[in-house]
Design an enzyme around this catalytic site. Sequence first.
Site: not given
Length: 169
Positions: A10, A12, A48-52, A60
């Site tokens: 975490r 960054g 993580h997927r949702a952030e992109r 993958e």
Amino acid sequence: MIVYISGGVRSGKSRYAQEKARQLSDAPVYVATARIWDVEFGQRVDRHRAERGPEWITFEQEANLATLPLTNRVAVIDCVTLWLTNLFMAHDSDVARTLTAFKAEIDALAKLPGTFLIISNEIGMGLHADTELGRAFTDLQGWANQYVAAVADEAIFMVSGLPLFLKTM
């Protein structure tokens, strides 16, 4: 070009790498090296997927990353720790064999034209592992990180969301 980005959990790293990739490309690639071992980790992967955004092309793959269609692309490779875990398991927890395999994969990526932002955890800066296997993996991670940093064109250490530039072009 290889850009090595390390730091603690975490710190960054992923955010920084993704922002840099978006500055360099309208269609960046995200290479996820994780194997989903449990429900909680699966939830992390989903976050993580949702952030992109939709502009990202995602692969993958647990190993042999240079076989992916990465030529002339900007790719975030996230992360060395999980990639090493996959190799460590495939090589029966043999540090020497795993490190040799990992170095060969880094060398193969370094030969490809493109920009590869390789993320890794600095796991040796915290508590000492309480098992022999844990200590072996911590050593492996440290040697792998040193190798990527040596090969990299740039090396960045993330602390509290801030980049510290260790090696620049």
